[in-house]
Design an enzyme around this catalytic site. Structure first.
Site, PDB file in Angstrom:
ATOM      1  N   LYS A  48       0.753  -1.194   0.087  1.00  0.00           N
ATOM      2  CA  LYS A  48       0.099   0.075   0.012  1.00  0.00           C
ATOM      3  C   LYS A  48       0.678   1.330  -0.035  1.00  0.00           C
ATOM      4  O   LYS A  48       0.475   2.187  -0.746  1.00  0.00           O
ATOM      5  CB  LYS A  48      -1.000   0.181   1.050  1.00  0.00           C
TER       6      LYS A  48
ATOM      7  N   LYS B 151      -7.593 -11.342  -7.452  1.00  0.00           N
ATOM      8  CA  LYS B 151      -8.764 -11.705  -6.365  1.00  0.00           C
ATOM      9  C   LYS B 151      -9.923 -10.780  -6.635  1.00  0.00           C
ATOM     10  O   LYS B 151      -9.710  -9.545  -7.001  1.00  0.00           O
ATOM     11  CB  LYS B 151      -8.054 -11.639  -4.879  1.00  0.00           C
TER      12      LYS B 151
ATOM     13  N   LYS C  59     -13.639  -4.884  -4.877  1.00  0.00           N
ATOM     14  CA  LYS C  59     -14.488  -3.703  -5.508  1.00  0.00           C
ATOM     15  C   LYS C  59     -13.618  -2.782  -5.938  1.00  0.00           C
ATOM     16  O   LYS C  59     -14.080  -2.040  -6.795  1.00  0.00           O
ATOM     17  CB  LYS C  59     -15.247  -3.168  -4.271  1.00  0.00           C
TER      18      LYS C  59
END
Ligand code: TRP
Length: 326
Positions: free
Chosen positions: A113, A193, A196
């Site tokens: 991240k 995977k 959203k």
């Protein structure tokens, strides 16, 4: 056994079938067998720079409704929102003082991240400490998680061990419960995977209408990424995986035989998947509408928080005494 798990209220808070088949279905199953505590981790969601105040309020409520619709039963489980139990952040600070800075810098999720964002907030770095606090606050012995959370769970175990070593035996080391949950891939990009964040073509929401679901299943990627010698492309494998979760085994076997014989029509496979997936989702959608109409979500969460808090306060009293803050 006491079981704890958490889920983030990100985006709109709507669950997708990857969440459902990967995690929530197992949460529902564990309810009858163990003492189960399920937490909507809204403090964790704040680490995302996209979270807005109103968005978070809505997502928390929406996620609670979704979990209830999927079968989380407030009679059998404690279902609550993390921010309703302030002991989470209190314990987080204390555990941060036993966690290793070096360990935290090595967390894969943090590194990934941090590499993507231009602004990296401190919460992202501290995320695993808060996660450890979530679990240890209830002295949970087992935690159902996806593969991607194993490192965080290992860190929670290390933190428990360090606390016990420094202040005396207090926390059990929580064991992960993995496997069983299916790893559903994106329909539009079956090498990643389902999530959203990639956009609406990548996932199917549990509340989506029939037309949307039919369209998404029909346009699911099939024969892309097939390497020579490989029996099945990732996209087709993903469709089979989903079919196995919703359709009778005889039907799946018949499709598998057709595939092996080279005469499978993807159109037929997709049509069957659509039909059986809808049959699985329809009762969830009905229940969702019922629950939404009744409008008791806030009360359910408040009652869950009150129960959670009793356990949390007892742990904190013990922790404060152990560390000398009583
Ligand atoms: N990090 C977890 C995830 O993204 C969510 C989470 C927060 C969690 N606290 C937890 C999971 C405690 C299990 C136990 O999936």
């Amino acid at each position: 056994m006491r079981i704890f798990s958490g889920i983030q209220p990100t985006g709109t808070g709507e669950l997708h079938i990857g969440n459902y088949f990967g995690a929530i279905r197992r949460w529902v199953k564990l309810q009858g067998e163990h003492e189960t505590i399920y937490c909507i981790v809204d403090y964790h969601a704040l680490t995302s720079e996209d979270t807005t105040a109103d968005g978070l309020r809505k997502a928390r409520r929406e996620l609670a409704l979704g979990l209830l619709a999927c079968g989380i039963d407030p009679e059998k489980s404690i279902l609550y929102a993390q921010s309703d139990v302030p002991e989470h952040t209190e314990l987080c600070w204390i555990l941060g003082c036993v966690a290793s800075y070096g360990d935290l810098t090595r967390m894969t999720q943090f590194k990934e991240k941090a590499a993507k964002e231009e602004f990296v907030n401190g919460g992202l770095f501290y995320y695993p400490v808060l996660q450890a606090a979530d679990i240890l606050l209830y002295k949970a012995e087992a935690v159902p998680v996806g593969e991607d959370q194993l490192q965080h769970l290992e860190e929670a175990r290390r933190i428990a061990r360090r606390f016990n070593f420094r202040f005396g035996e207090t926390f059990p080391e929580p064991e992960p419960i993995v496997g069983e949950g299916a790893r559903i891939m994106s329909l539009a990009d079956p090498e990643r995977k389902m999530s959203k964040s990639a956009g609406p073509e990548h996932y199917i929401g549990i509340l989506e209408g029939e037309e949307g679901i039919r369209r998404k299943v029909r346009s699911a990627v099939t024969d892309v990424g097939l390497t020579p010698g490989q029996a099945m492309s990732p996209g087709v494998a993903n469709l089979f995986l989903l079919l196995e979760l919703v359709a009778p085994p005889e039907l799946v076997d018949a499709f598998r035989r057709d595939h092996a014989a080279g005469k499978l029509l993807y159109r037929d496979l997709k049509e069957a998947l659509f039909t059986h997936l809808m049959a699985t989702l329809r009762p969830i959608q009905d229940r969702y509408r019922e629950l939404a109409a009744r409008g008791e979500v806030e009360e359910v969460l408040a009652a869950g928080a009150a129960r959670a808090r009793r356990i949390a306060q007892a742990t904190m009293a013990e922790v404060r005494e152990r560390v000398g803050l009583d």
